[in-house]
Design a protein around this motif. Structure first.
Motif, PDB file in Angstrom:
ATOM      1  N   UNK A 131      44.653  70.117   6.175  1.00 34.84           N
ATOM      2  CA  UNK A 131      46.073  70.448   6.064  1.00 34.84           C
ATOM      3  C   UNK A 131      46.543  70.289   4.621  1.00 34.84           C
ATOM      4  N   UNK A 132      47.519  71.105   4.255  1.00 38.84           N
ATOM      5  CA  UNK A 132      48.088  71.096   2.906  1.00 38.84           C
ATOM      6  C   UNK A 132      49.602  71.030   3.038  1.00 38.84           C
ATOM      7  N   UNK A 133      50.245  70.226   2.193  1.00 37.81           N
ATOM      8  CA  UNK A 133      51.705  70.129   2.154  1.00 37.81           C
ATOM      9  C   UNK A 133      52.214  70.910   0.946  1.00 37.81           C
ATOM     10  N   UNK A 134      53.012  71.923   1.196  1.00 37.08           N
ATOM     11  CA  UNK A 134      53.552  72.767   0.129  1.00 37.08           C
ATOM     12  C   UNK A 134      55.048  72.500  -0.016  1.00 37.08           C
ATOM     13  N   UNK A 135      55.481  72.259  -1.249  1.00 38.75           N
ATOM     14  CA  UNK A 135      56.909  72.162  -1.554  1.00 38.75           C
ATOM     15  C   UNK A 135      57.292  73.414  -2.321  1.00 38.75           C
ATOM     16  N   UNK A 136      58.113  74.246  -1.714  1.00 38.88           N
ATOM     17  CA  UNK A 136      58.538  75.513  -2.328  1.00 38.88           C
ATOM     18  C   UNK A 136      59.951  75.330  -2.859  1.00 38.88           C
ATOM     19  N   UNK A 137      60.103  75.333  -4.184  1.00 36.95           N
ATOM     20  CA  UNK A 137      61.404  75.139  -4.825  1.00 36.95           C
ATOM     21  C   UNK A 137      61.615  76.268  -5.832  1.00 36.95           C
ATOM     22  N   UNK A 138      62.241  77.380  -5.413  1.00 36.91           N
ATOM     23  CA  UNK A 138      62.446  78.510  -6.328  1.00 36.91           C
ATOM     24  C   UNK A 138      63.445  78.184  -7.431  1.00 36.91           C
TER      25      UNK A 138
ATOM     26  N   UNK B 123      53.936  75.070   9.709  1.00 31.79           N
ATOM     27  CA  UNK B 123      55.133  74.389  10.195  1.00 31.79           C
ATOM     28  C   UNK B 123      56.123  74.366   9.035  1.00 31.79           C
ATOM     29  N   UNK B 124      57.282  74.976   9.235  1.00 31.07           N
ATOM     30  CA  UNK B 124      58.318  75.020   8.205  1.00 31.07           C
ATOM     31  C   UNK B 124      59.307  73.882   8.451  1.00 31.07           C
TER      32      UNK B 124
ATOM     33  N   UNK C 284      61.872  73.529  11.147  1.00 30.49           N
ATOM     34  CA  UNK C 284      62.588  74.793  11.263  1.00 30.49           C
ATOM     35  C   UNK C 284      61.891  75.744  12.224  1.00 30.49           C
ATOM     36  N   UNK C 285      60.591  75.910  12.025  1.00 36.26           N
ATOM     37  CA  UNK C 285      59.870  76.895  12.825  1.00 36.26           C
ATOM     38  C   UNK C 285      58.371  76.633  12.718  1.00 36.26           C
ATOM     39  N   UNK C 286      57.658  77.038  13.742  1.00 38.18           N
ATOM     40  CA  UNK C 286      56.193  76.987  13.728  1.00 38.18           C
ATOM     41  C   UNK C 286      55.672  78.415  13.813  1.00 38.18           C
ATOM     42  N   UNK C 287      54.719  78.749  12.960  1.00 41.54           N
ATOM     43  CA  UNK C 287      54.182  80.110  12.902  1.00 41.54           C
ATOM     44  C   UNK C 287      52.737  80.091  13.359  1.00 41.54           C
ATOM     45  N   UNK C 288      52.450  80.884  14.367  1.00 38.86           N
ATOM     46  CA  UNK C 288      51.085  80.959  14.905  1.00 38.86           C
ATOM     47  C   UNK C 288      50.203  81.837  14.018  1.00 38.86           C
TER      48      UNK C 288
ATOM     49  N   UNK D 231      62.050  74.931   0.540  1.00 34.05           N
ATOM     50  CA  UNK D 231      61.431  74.862   1.862  1.00 34.05           C
ATOM     51  C   UNK D 231      60.163  74.021   1.780  1.00 34.05           C
ATOM     52  N   UNK D 232      59.905  73.260   2.837  1.00 34.93           N
ATOM     53  CA  UNK D 232      58.619  72.572   2.973  1.00 34.93           C
ATOM     54  C   UNK D 232      57.747  73.384   3.919  1.00 34.93           C
ATOM     55  N   UNK D 233      56.477  73.542   3.568  1.00 34.21           N
ATOM     56  CA  UNK D 233      55.532  74.287   4.398  1.00 34.21           C
ATOM     57  C   UNK D 233      54.303  73.414   4.617  1.00 34.21           C
ATOM     58  N   UNK D 234      54.071  73.026   5.854  1.00 34.10           N
ATOM     59  CA  UNK D 234      52.882  72.268   6.218  1.00 34.10           C
ATOM     60  C   UNK D 234      51.919  73.257   6.842  1.00 34.10           C
ATOM     61  N   UNK D 235      50.769  73.445   6.227  1.00 38.63           N
ATOM     62  CA  UNK D 235      49.877  74.514   6.677  1.00 38.63           C
ATOM     63  C   UNK D 235      48.488  74.015   7.026  1.00 38.63           C
ATOM     64  N   UNK D 236      47.879  74.720   7.946  1.00 39.30           N
ATOM     65  CA  UNK D 236      46.512  74.441   8.365  1.00 39.30           C
ATOM     66  C   UNK D 236      45.578  75.308   7.515  1.00 39.30           C
ATOM     67  N   UNK D 237      44.830  74.669   6.635  1.00 39.70           N
ATOM     68  CA  UNK D 237      43.904  75.408   5.776  1.00 39.70           C
ATOM     69  C   UNK D 237      42.656  75.805   6.538  1.00 39.70           C
TER      70      UNK D 237
END
Length: 326
Positions: free
Chosen positions: A78-85, A27-28, A39-43, A67-73
């Motif tokens: 679940x893991x919360x990723x904070x992507x800050x380039x 989940x973005x 923003x979007x959900x990726x299957x 971007x924030x990325x909430x992912x199913x491990x």
């Protein structure tokens, strides 16, 4: 540092869908109009291969946008990723870093087994994630017997009020790991009879653990500029002796311009936790909170200015001028 931004109803709903729908992998989310929004959900394309699914993120990871990325491990992890380039706008970097704790707290911190802070797209590839997993696995290469013993020791430390390395929850902030000796050193500053009057803390960025750097005795205001590290960020607590004989505690946050972007983000986002740790866990009263780019900027004048009485300028009543002739 908290941003005041909260999770939208749409994000809550989208995250609940991610939790309930095992075919969803990512989940973005982002920040828009002072709110956290989806923003979007990726299957998933490879339900049994998490690392293979990481390739699905590549089109969404821009080199100049956070971007924030909430992912199913796995089905229930679940893991919360904070992507800050590094190339993201400065204001966006600070906003995403200071809001990431809010994101996890509002969605339910108990649902996330881990939080990850990434600054490059490569960290979110299969190879990058495997390196991350190897690093985490290498932190505590303990046998089951050793893990059980460690758990007993930590429980005993908590029962006796000790300061063994453990997670600490402070009011209004998520828990963080606090290393052995940190709380004890902060508590020592309350005792004016002790020589140690400067305590420096740092963050082990990969594990986001608060650690004790040093407890310095007899440090004067003039010596702060050379006593505090100039090559990386620091949280410093200083017992300052004033001319009146009082000994207030100062919290001094320094972050040199040469610090890495990830360091700046983590330190800025964790500053509130450290202050709360001192005030609530160590019961250390903070009289002033100061911030400097470099320790070189700290001097007796800067410290004394904080305690100088503020002069109020009194102005007498001014009689209104007589209107001029028309």
């Amino acid at each position: 540092m908290q941003s005041g931004i909260s999770a939208s109803t749409e994000l809550h709903s989208a995250f609940q869908t991610l939790v309930n729908d095992e075919s969803s992998r990512f989940l973005l989310a982002t920040i828009a109009d002072e709110s956290l929004v989806p923003l979007d959900t990726i299957a998933s394309q490879s339900p049994s291969d998490f690392h293979a699914d990481l390739a699905l993120l590549a089109p969404h990871l821009k080199p100049n946008a956070a971007l924030y990325i909430l992912l199913r491990r796995s089905p229930s992890r679940f893991v919360a990723v904070t992507y800050v380039p590094d190339a993201a706008p400065v204001r966006q970097k600070m906003l995403f870093a200071s809001t990431r704790l809010t994101l996890v707290r509002e969605l339910g911190s108990e649902k996330f087994e881990e939080q990850v802070f990434a600054t490059t797209a490569e960290e979110l590839t299969a190879e990058g994630w495997q390196r991350h997993e190897a690093h985490v696995a290498g932190e505590q290469p303990l046998t089951q017997e050793e893990q059980d013993l460690q758990g007993i020791k930590e429980a005993e430390a908590q029962e006796s009020g000790g300061t063994g390395a453990r997670r600490v929850q402070t009011s209004g902030h998520l828990s963080m790991r606090v290393d052995e000796g940190v709380v004890e050193a902060l508590e020592g500053l309350k005792d004016e009879g002790k020589d140690e009057n400067l305590v420096q803390l740092k963050i082990d960025v990969p594990t986001e653990t608060i650690t004790l750097v040093s407890a310095t005795a007899g440090c004067t205001a003039a010596a702060l500029s050379t006593s505090i590290a100039a090559d990386e960020p620091r949280y410093s607590f200083y017992r300052h002796k004033t001319d009146s004989g009082a000994a207030p505690i100062l919290f001094i946050y320094t972050c040199p311009g040469t610090s890495k972007v990830k360091e700046r983000m983590v330190y800025a986002a964790s500053r509130g936790f450290v202050v709360s740790l001192a005030e609530t866990t160590a019961e250390l009263p903070i009289a002033k909170r100061l911030e400097f780019t470099s320790p070189e900027d700290i001097g007796p004048e800067a410290i004394d200015e904080e305690f100088a009485p503020k002069e109020e300028k009194k102005t007498g009543f001014a009689k209104p001028k007589r209107p001029g002739r028309r």
